[in-house]
Structures are given as C-alpha cells and as structure tokens.
Enzyme design. Structure first.
Site, PDB file in Angstrom:
ATOM      1  N   HIS A  38       0.746  -1.253   0.142  1.00 20.04           N
ATOM      2  CA  HIS A  38      -0.061   0.006  -0.265  1.00 20.04           C
ATOM      3  C   HIS A  38       0.752   1.389   0.188  1.00 20.04           C
ATOM      4  O   HIS A  38       2.009   1.280   0.490  1.00 20.04           O
ATOM      5  CB  HIS A  38      -0.866  -0.216   1.397  1.00 20.04           C
ATOM      6  CG  HIS A  38      -2.230  -1.020   1.120  1.00 20.04           C
ATOM      7  ND1 HIS A  38      -3.426  -0.780   1.253  1.00 20.04           N
ATOM      8  CD2 HIS A  38      -2.034  -2.294   1.090  1.00 20.04           C
ATOM      9  CE1 HIS A  38      -4.240  -1.900   0.934  1.00 20.04           C
ATOM     10  NE2 HIS A  38      -3.436  -2.793   1.100  1.00 20.04           N
ATOM     11  N   GLY A 104      -7.391  -3.256  -6.695  1.00 20.58           N
ATOM     12  CA  GLY A 104      -6.525  -2.070  -6.041  1.00 20.58           C
ATOM     13  C   GLY A 104      -7.779  -1.059  -5.186  1.00 20.58           C
ATOM     14  O   GLY A 104      -8.932  -1.356  -5.495  1.00 20.58           O
ATOM     15  N   GLU A 105      -7.324  -0.095  -4.748  1.00 28.34           N
ATOM     16  CA  GLU A 105      -8.094   0.849  -3.734  1.00 28.34           C
ATOM     17  C   GLU A 105      -7.660   2.283  -3.945  1.00 28.34           C
ATOM     18  O   GLU A 105      -6.657   2.434  -4.454  1.00 28.34           O
ATOM     19  CB  GLU A 105      -7.880   0.645  -2.277  1.00 28.34           C
ATOM     20  CG  GLU A 105      -8.319  -0.970  -1.984  1.00 28.34           C
ATOM     21  CD  GLU A 105      -8.026  -1.103  -0.627  1.00 28.34           C
ATOM     22  OE1 GLU A 105      -7.104  -0.748  -0.053  1.00 28.34           O
ATOM     23  OE2 GLU A 105      -8.579  -1.712   0.047  1.00 28.34           O
TER      24      GLU A 105
END
Length: 318
Positions: A38, A104-105
């Site tokens: 991340h 993903g984010e």
C-alpha cells in the site's frame, strides 16, 4: 496439510520491526509469510506504509521463508515494472516468491492524479496487466495498446520458472472471474458460508493452484486488551466494497469510522484472549479447504503474538 504463515502489515508496523517479526516468526514455527503493498494506511492511528518491494528483498534474504505480496498493477504501477520486480525476486530466491494481483483501492492509487476508474474498467485493466506480466516473465518482447500501454518491453533478468500469480478476491463473483487467469486464490476471513461459496466458485470455474486465506485476528492475555487493540487498529477496515475501494485519505476512513461499534469490528477480526479459541477458528478455516493461512495480528506489537502462537497454537494445528 495446511501451511500457516504470518502476514506483515506495512500499514501498521515500521519495516525494521516487521523484519524482526518475520525472523522471530520463522524461529517460532511459522512456515510462510506474506505482506501488503500500500501507499497509505487506512487510519492515522496505523501510522506507517513502507515500500513493500524494498522490504521483500531484505525479508527473503533474512529468512528461508517463502513470501507473497498482494499488488494492484495498472495505475500506481506500470505492469512492466511489476513484472521486473517479480522477475528479480524470483531470480534471486527461486521458488520462494509469489504475487497476488487485484484491482486496487483509491487510497493508494489516487496519488497518480489520473482519476479512479469504475470497477469494471479496473477489472479489464487488471486482466490486461496479467497478460503483460505473464508474457514478460516468459521472455517475450511485449508491445500492448489498451487500458495500459507497453512499448517493446523485455525482461533481461528472469527466474527459471515464473513465480505464481494469484488472484485476490473478496466476493464470489470475483473468485469465479479469477479462475480464468490465476495460479491460485487469496481472500480474507469471513463467515464460513461465505468462504465456502468463494472456494466453490473458484474451483467450479476451473480455478487451479493453492487456496490462501489472510486471517485478521487480535490476541492479548487480557480480553479487554485484545478488544482494545482490534478496535483501535481495525475499525477503519470494517467497510464493505465499494466504500473501502473508493475512499481516498486516512481522514476519510477515520471520519466514517468515528461511531463504528465494536460489534462490527468483531465481525471482521477474530478477537479473543483464549488461544484455544483461536486454534479452533484457524482449524475451522483449514477444514474449508485452504492450503495456506496467513495470520494477521492487527496489533502494532507482534512479539507476544508470535511467541504465544508459536508455542501454543501452531503445534496443535499441526
């Protein structure tokens, strides 16, 4: 027999402390490890977010454990760069590295300033990235024009065998979709019926390879402390898609988590001071068919967890 590993959470723990933790975990009897990739944590309280790929080289060198990473190519990362990273670790540590690929984010991907695509676009982009990465790891020169663009890319350093590319899925639909391209599947702990449905969807659609599970848990000798750790560190992580995909900043997560009750945290984190209870829960996950289970203690201090689970839990699971 199910393999039990440790999850290294870069969003919560300084990378030097994580390196010490995985070394201790190997000594305590954990036989595998994985980490997150991340750019940002989910909460100001978590307070870290080191670069996973730098750390993985150190961790693979410092232990004999196999390692994996969950990654989202296509926006923050160009797929050729991820192929090069996978290829380098695979060449240096043959047979000890895998990567799980997901869509993903926004909390990580918004940093590029390119806008956050719809879920269907992100899925199509990931599928293109998978094909690019596989072709590069196979030694091909790749040119591709689509949702991602690649111009005459070739990997000059490659492993003897390409590392496995797993699919990351938290829903039945995504698990079924991953079966079309993945070398295995990874998901996170959920009620048994939901996990059973995810496993069945992946296998019934022809999914091959290992089934992996990341288990969020909180343990401390005092049940109040186990609950406090879980609530402090993980109440920003209780939100189902699309909320967890689409929020951008730690401020956003902390605001929507302001009034989250503890019961919602306990729905996504196995919270107990009883090591026997943790053992029973982990054994139950194994009975669902998971080949690899990665334990993620959601606290920021891992020493006591590693020692207790290595001494009391892992021997009973085996």
């Amino acid at each position: 027999m199910t393999e039990y590993g440790i999850h290294a959470s870069h969003e919560q723990v300084h990378p030097s402390d994580l390196l010490a933790a995985v070394r201790a975990a190997e000594a305590a009897g954990f036989t595998a490890a994985m980490c997150s990739d991340h750019f940002s944590p989910w909460s100001e309280r978590q307070g870290q977010s080191a670069f996973a790929w730098s750390w993985l080289g150190a961790a693979l060198q410092a232990t004999t454990l196999p390692f994996g990473v969950v990654n989202a190519p296509g926006q923050r990362y160009h797929p050729a760069i991820i192929a090069q990273a996978i290829g380098t670790l695979g060449a240096m540590f043959p047979g000890r590295f895998w990567a799980a690929l997901g869509t993903g984010e926004a909390s990580n991907e918004h940093i590029t300033g390119g806008g956050w695509p719809r879920k269907d676009v992100r899925a199509a982009r990931l599928r293109e990235c998978v094909d690019v990465i596989r072709a590069l790891l196979a030694g091909e020169e790749v040119t591709h024009d689509g949702l991602v663009t690649v111009d005459r890319a070739r990997l000059w350093t490659r492993p003897p065998e390409p590392p496995a590319l797993l699919g990351a899925a938290v829903s039945v639909e995504n698990a079924r979709w991953c079966a079309g391209w993945a070398d295995g599947l990874i998901t996170v702990n959920a009620p048994a019926d939901r996990l059973r449905a995810i496993v069945r969807a992946y296998r019934d659609a022809g999914g091959r390879g290992p089934l992996c599970l990341q288990v969020h848990l909180s343990w401390a000798p005092d049940p109040r402390e186990a609950a406090r750790i879980a609530y402090d560190q993980w109440r920003s992580n209780v939100f189902a898609p699309p909320v967890c995909w689409d929020l951008e900043l730690t401020d956003h997560f902390d605001e929507v988590a302001r009034d989250v009750p503890f019961e919602r945290v306990a729905d996504v984190v196995d919270v107990s001071a009883d090591l026997d209870e943790h053992t029973r829960r982990l054994a139950g996950y194994a009975e669902l068919g998971f080949d690899q289970i990665y334990l993620h203690h959601v606290g920021q201090s891992l020493d006591a967890f590693v020692e207790a689970f290595g001494d009391k839990v892992l021997p009973r699971l085996r």
